[in-house]
Design a protein around this motif. Structure first.
Motif, PDB file in Angstrom:
ATOM      1  N   VAL A  85       0.801  -0.749  -0.122  1.00  0.00           N
ATOM      2  CA  VAL A  85      -0.084   0.221  -0.285  1.00  0.00           C
ATOM      3  C   VAL A  85       0.768   1.139  -0.518  1.00  0.00           C
ATOM      4  O   VAL A  85       0.242   2.533   0.116  1.00  0.00           O
ATOM      5  N   MET A  86       1.828   1.379  -0.155  1.00  0.00           N
ATOM      6  CA  MET A  86       3.042   2.568  -0.315  1.00  0.00           C
ATOM      7  C   MET A  86       2.146   3.713  -1.681  1.00  0.00           C
ATOM      8  O   MET A  86       1.874   3.331  -2.501  1.00  0.00           O
ATOM      9  N   PRO A  87       2.996   4.520  -0.953  1.00  0.00           N
ATOM     10  CA  PRO A  87       1.834   5.936  -1.774  1.00  0.00           C
ATOM     11  C   PRO A  87       2.272   5.667  -3.676  1.00  0.00           C
ATOM     12  O   PRO A  87       3.894   5.149  -3.344  1.00  0.00           O
ATOM     13  N   ALA A  88       1.236   6.267  -3.981  1.00  0.00           N
ATOM     14  CA  ALA A  88       2.060   6.097  -5.392  1.00  0.00           C
ATOM     15  C   ALA A  88       3.546   6.731  -5.713  1.00  0.00           C
ATOM     16  O   ALA A  88       3.630   6.184  -7.004  1.00  0.00           O
ATOM     17  N   ASP A  89       3.254   7.585  -5.352  1.00  0.00           N
ATOM     18  CA  ASP A  89       5.014   8.614  -5.393  1.00  0.00           C
ATOM     19  C   ASP A  89       5.780   7.969  -5.271  1.00  0.00           C
ATOM     20  O   ASP A  89       6.791   8.185  -6.258  1.00  0.00           O
ATOM     21  N   GLU A  90       5.745   7.127  -4.663  1.00  0.00           N
ATOM     22  CA  GLU A  90       7.010   6.194  -3.882  1.00  0.00           C
ATOM     23  C   GLU A  90       7.224   4.853  -4.820  1.00  0.00           C
ATOM     24  O   GLU A  90       8.021   3.992  -4.942  1.00  0.00           O
ATOM     25  N   HIS A  91       5.672   4.430  -4.630  1.00  0.00           N
ATOM     26  CA  HIS A  91       4.981   3.170  -5.557  1.00  0.00           C
ATOM     27  C   HIS A  91       6.281   2.921  -6.938  1.00  0.00           C
ATOM     28  O   HIS A  91       6.281   2.311  -7.281  1.00  0.00           O
ATOM     29  N   GLY A  92       5.472   4.296  -7.176  1.00  0.00           N
ATOM     30  CA  GLY A  92       5.940   3.976  -9.503  1.00  0.00           C
ATOM     31  C   GLY A  92       7.576   3.921  -9.469  1.00  0.00           C
ATOM     32  O   GLY A  92       8.040   2.679 -10.287  1.00  0.00           O
ATOM     33  N   PRO A  93       8.808   4.166  -9.085  1.00  0.00           N
ATOM     34  CA  PRO A  93       9.827   4.045  -8.954  1.00  0.00           C
ATOM     35  C   PRO A  93      10.669   2.516  -8.615  1.00  0.00           C
ATOM     36  O   PRO A  93      11.391   2.534  -8.753  1.00  0.00           O
ATOM     37  N   TRP A  94      10.372   2.277  -7.524  1.00  0.00           N
ATOM     38  CA  TRP A  94       9.889   1.085  -6.806  1.00  0.00           C
ATOM     39  C   TRP A  94       9.465   0.374  -7.409  1.00  0.00           C
ATOM     40  O   TRP A  94      10.335  -1.211  -8.100  1.00  0.00           O
ATOM     41  N   ARG A  95       8.588  -0.010  -8.149  1.00  0.00           N
ATOM     42  CA  ARG A  95       7.816  -0.705  -9.671  1.00  0.00           C
ATOM     43  C   ARG A  95       8.761  -0.649 -10.825  1.00  0.00           C
ATOM     44  O   ARG A  95       8.970  -1.499 -11.263  1.00  0.00           O
ATOM     45  N   ARG A  96       9.216   0.508 -11.099  1.00  0.00           N
ATOM     46  CA  ARG A  96       9.819   0.484 -12.644  1.00  0.00           C
ATOM     47  C   ARG A  96      11.519  -0.229 -12.396  1.00  0.00           C
ATOM     48  O   ARG A  96      11.813  -1.140 -12.805  1.00  0.00           O
ATOM     49  N   LEU A  97      11.689  -0.457 -10.865  1.00  0.00           N
ATOM     50  CA  LEU A  97      13.031  -1.438 -10.706  1.00  0.00           C
ATOM     51  C   LEU A  97      12.564  -2.310 -10.432  1.00  0.00           C
ATOM     52  O   LEU A  97      13.463  -3.410 -10.995  1.00  0.00           O
ATOM     53  N   LEU A  98      11.466  -3.215 -10.144  1.00  0.00           N
ATOM     54  CA  LEU A  98      11.603  -4.141 -10.011  1.00  0.00           C
ATOM     55  C   LEU A  98      10.763  -5.104 -11.270  1.00  0.00           C
ATOM     56  O   LEU A  98      11.380  -6.528 -11.784  1.00  0.00           O
ATOM     57  N   LEU A  99      10.384  -4.269 -12.605  1.00  0.00           N
ATOM     58  CA  LEU A  99      10.451  -4.371 -13.725  1.00  0.00           C
ATOM     59  C   LEU A  99      11.147  -4.592 -14.797  1.00  0.00           C
ATOM     60  O   LEU A  99      12.413  -5.306 -15.360  1.00  0.00           O
ATOM     61  N   SER A 100      12.282  -3.652 -14.068  1.00  0.00           N
ATOM     62  CA  SER A 100      14.046  -3.716 -14.702  1.00  0.00           C
ATOM     63  C   SER A 100      14.095  -5.801 -14.476  1.00  0.00           C
ATOM     64  O   SER A 100      14.924  -5.958 -15.288  1.00  0.00           O
ATOM     65  N   VAL A 101      14.180  -5.604 -13.055  1.00  0.00           N
ATOM     66  CA  VAL A 101      14.679  -6.883 -12.266  1.00  0.00           C
ATOM     67  C   VAL A 101      13.492  -8.392 -13.389  1.00  0.00           C
ATOM     68  O   VAL A 101      14.939  -8.422 -13.818  1.00  0.00           O
ATOM     69  N   LEU A 102      12.716  -8.115 -12.928  1.00  0.00           N
ATOM     70  CA  LEU A 102      11.692  -9.307 -13.414  1.00  0.00           C
ATOM     71  C   LEU A 102      11.518  -9.550 -14.762  1.00  0.00           C
ATOM     72  O   LEU A 102      10.509 -10.513 -15.126  1.00  0.00           O
ATOM     73  N   ALA A 103      10.940  -8.436 -15.774  1.00  0.00           N
ATOM     74  CA  ALA A 103      10.266  -8.554 -16.847  1.00  0.00           C
ATOM     75  C   ALA A 103      11.330  -8.633 -17.890  1.00  0.00           C
ATOM     76  O   ALA A 103      11.037  -8.710 -19.017  1.00  0.00           O
ATOM     77  N   GLY A 104      12.489  -8.980 -18.155  1.00  0.00           N
ATOM     78  CA  GLY A 104      13.399  -8.664 -19.356  1.00  0.00           C
ATOM     79  C   GLY A 104      13.374  -9.965 -20.230  1.00  0.00           C
ATOM     80  O   GLY A 104      14.245 -11.234 -19.051  1.00  0.00           O
ATOM     81  N   ARG A 105      12.873 -10.385 -21.062  1.00  0.00           N
ATOM     82  CA  ARG A 105      13.510 -11.244 -21.369  1.00  0.00           C
ATOM     83  C   ARG A 105      14.369 -11.763 -21.596  1.00  0.00           C
ATOM     84  O   ARG A 105      14.895 -12.909 -21.417  1.00  0.00           O
ATOM     85  N   PRO A 106      15.558 -11.089 -22.075  1.00  0.00           N
ATOM     86  CA  PRO A 106      16.983 -11.533 -22.484  1.00  0.00           C
ATOM     87  C   PRO A 106      17.314 -12.287 -20.558  1.00  0.00           C
ATOM     88  O   PRO A 106      18.507 -13.286 -20.590  1.00  0.00           O
ATOM     89  N   SER A 107      17.372 -11.883 -19.245  1.00  0.00           N
ATOM     90  CA  SER A 107      17.460 -11.998 -18.399  1.00  0.00           C
ATOM     91  C   SER A 107      16.727 -13.497 -18.317  1.00  0.00           C
ATOM     92  O   SER A 107      17.219 -14.606 -17.362  1.00  0.00           O
ATOM     93  N   HIS A 108      15.664 -13.589 -18.833  1.00  0.00           N
ATOM     94  CA  HIS A 108      14.570 -14.677 -18.272  1.00  0.00           C
ATOM     95  C   HIS A 108      15.837 -16.148 -19.178  1.00  0.00           C
ATOM     96  O   HIS A 108      15.730 -17.249 -18.464  1.00  0.00           O
ATOM     97  N   GLU A 109      16.618 -15.986 -20.230  1.00  0.00           N
ATOM     98  CA  GLU A 109      16.834 -16.491 -21.470  1.00  0.00           C
ATOM     99  C   GLU A 109      17.935 -17.033 -20.331  1.00  0.00           C
ATOM    100  O   GLU A 109      18.788 -18.459 -20.319  1.00  0.00           O
ATOM    101  N   ARG A 110      18.939 -16.086 -19.616  1.00  0.00           N
ATOM    102  CA  ARG A 110      19.955 -16.238 -18.881  1.00  0.00           C
ATOM    103  C   ARG A 110      19.917 -17.647 -17.929  1.00  0.00           C
ATOM    104  O   ARG A 110      20.810 -18.108 -17.442  1.00  0.00           O
TER     105      ARG A 110
END
Length: 453
Positions: A85-110
């Protein structure tokens, strides 16, 4: 127009949720009785509205606030505040960081080869059971496996390998600890009966939380320091971003929780459905034989060619979405419908009844049936975008969705290439709400080797 719904109850809605067997089933009943938009009472929400029509859901997809009281049951897991439930202004940067780790296909393949090793180890163990002969010549493989137990443990190993840069000694113990914590707090929230006295439940939850934090500390402490080009390591990315140690521990905790549940439960429900639909299972096996040949496991590139397996997984997550619902809170008045006929005031809890959306007969004819062909490109193109939302919608949707699908399809391919799954006669599989759509007494199935023709 006024939003329809049941008459208010003196207990604030607790009894109605309990009588239905949980919020997931209550939402199905509400929408069957009152239509696509329903107001209802719920503990922890002063005003609640559920929206089960995918077209109307589009008008809510921008909301970036979760209702704090509904997620209080997760608060004991965190030290730096409830990350859900973190506030939206704090959640946005945190979400972008998680997506950079979890959503990348090259990383999945490695990481795919290591995922394959972990999945194959489970398959080897099940194969060993099938080869053992018990008393009177009975094969031990006829003794059922507990899918949720084994597959959530496998999923937890995978997320530790992928996102945390390490392994944990006893994933089964961690799975049980999460269940103890969440069952206790969900029981408090919705009045669901939980075994044991109040003191016993509190002690069980406290001990489980101690176990979880100790496990996370071990994972963090075991993280290899130094420069890392591979940003699929969540801890490394958090360190590089300058996150403080307590926030790193909290993020690790929430990822372990979300990832081990989602993938393990999705694979379990898929095998459950295939065991009851042998014709569909045979078609999956034929596709695996055609694409993989004599290989026991796919390569990463093979997943794109396993189109029928992908449809089967999607149809399974339609019928049994790992997360049966989501919730947001309006920060301003909201008007839904072509003419704004549904007015939702600011401060209202808006529910995404994912299970009810997936069972909406207007978009899913005969919704109770298991029909993977619903997900051909032609069928998909004919439905609204939000008719299928197993990972939620909008800025609070699941950051690990792409990773979860890769893991699930790999595990299914490894298991279905080698085994046939059959339901245990007399074993009742009942979906219950335990933060995810869980089977109350696990999903027990017999496993036997399949010999490709």
């Amino acid at each position: 127009m006024d939003i329809p719904g049941p008459e208010p109850r003196a207990d604030g809605g607790v009894g109605a949720v309990a009588a239905a067997g949980g919020l997931h089933r209550y939402q199905l009943q509400l929408h069957a009785a009152y239509g696509p938009v329903v107001r209802f009472q719920l503990p922890g929400a002063q005003a609640a509205v559920s929206v089960a029509d995918p077209v109307l859901l589009e008008g809510t997809a921008h909301i970036d606030k979760r209702p704090e009281r509904l997620f209080e049951f997760l608060a004991p897991l965190f030290e730096t505040g409830n990350l859900q439930v973190m506030p939206a202004d704090e959640h946005g940067p945190w979400r972008r960081l998680l997506l950079s780790v979890l959503a990348g296909r090259p990383s999945h393949e490695r990481h795919f080869a290591r995922f394959t090793t972990l999945a194959t180890a489970l398959a080897d163990r099940w194969a060993g059971q099938a080869e053992r002969v018990g008393p009177a010549g009975c094969r031990a493989g006829q003794e059922p496996v507990e899918l949720q137990k084994d597959l959530t443990a496998l999923s937890l190993r995978m997320i530790c390998e992928y996102a945390l840069g390490g392994e944990i000694a006893d994933p089964g113990r961690v799975v049980t600890a999460f269940e103890d914590v969440l069952t206790e707090h969900l029981g408090q929230l919705y009045g669901v009966p939980v075994p044991g006295t109040r003191e016993e439940r509190a002690e069980r939850a406290r001990a489980a939380l101690v176990c979880l934090r100790a496990t996370v500390d071990q994972v963090v402490a075991g993280h290899r320091s130094g420069d890392r080009a591979d940003r699929s390591d969540l801890i490394g990315a958090l360190v590089e971003a300058g996150e403080r140690p307590a926030r790193i521990r909290d993020t690790v905790m929430v990822m372990m929780l979300a990832a081990h549940h989602t993938t393990g439960v999705a694979v379990s429900w898929t095998l459950h459905l295939l065991g009851r639909h042998p014709g569909v299972a045979e078609r999956v096996a034929d596709e695996l034989d055609r694409v993989l040949g004599d290989r026991a496991a796919p390569e990463y590139a093979d997943l794109r060619r396993l189109t029928y397996l992908d449809m089967v997984l999607k149809e399974s997550m339609r019928l049994f979405p790992p997360g049966p619902y989501g919730a947001r809170e309006t920060t301003e008045p909201l008007f839904l419908g072509e003419w704004g006929e549904y007015e939702i005031p600011a401060g209202t809890t808006v529910f995404y009844p994912i299970w009810a959306v997936h069972m909406n007969p207007a978009y899913w004819p005969e919704p109770e049936k298991f029909v993977p062909e619903r997900f051909t490109p032609q069928e998909t193109a004919g439905r609204p975008r939000l008719a299928y939302i197993p990972f939620g919608i909008g800025p609070r949707s699941c950051e690990g969705a792409a990773l979860a699908v890769v893991e699930a399809e790999l595990v299914l391919a490894v298991l279905l290439k080698r085994f046939r799954f059959r339901p245990v006669p007399g074993h009742e599989v009942t979906p219950v709400e335990r933060f995810v759509l869980w089977a109350a007494d696990d999903i027990r199935m017999t496993v036997s080797r399949r010999v490709p023709e």
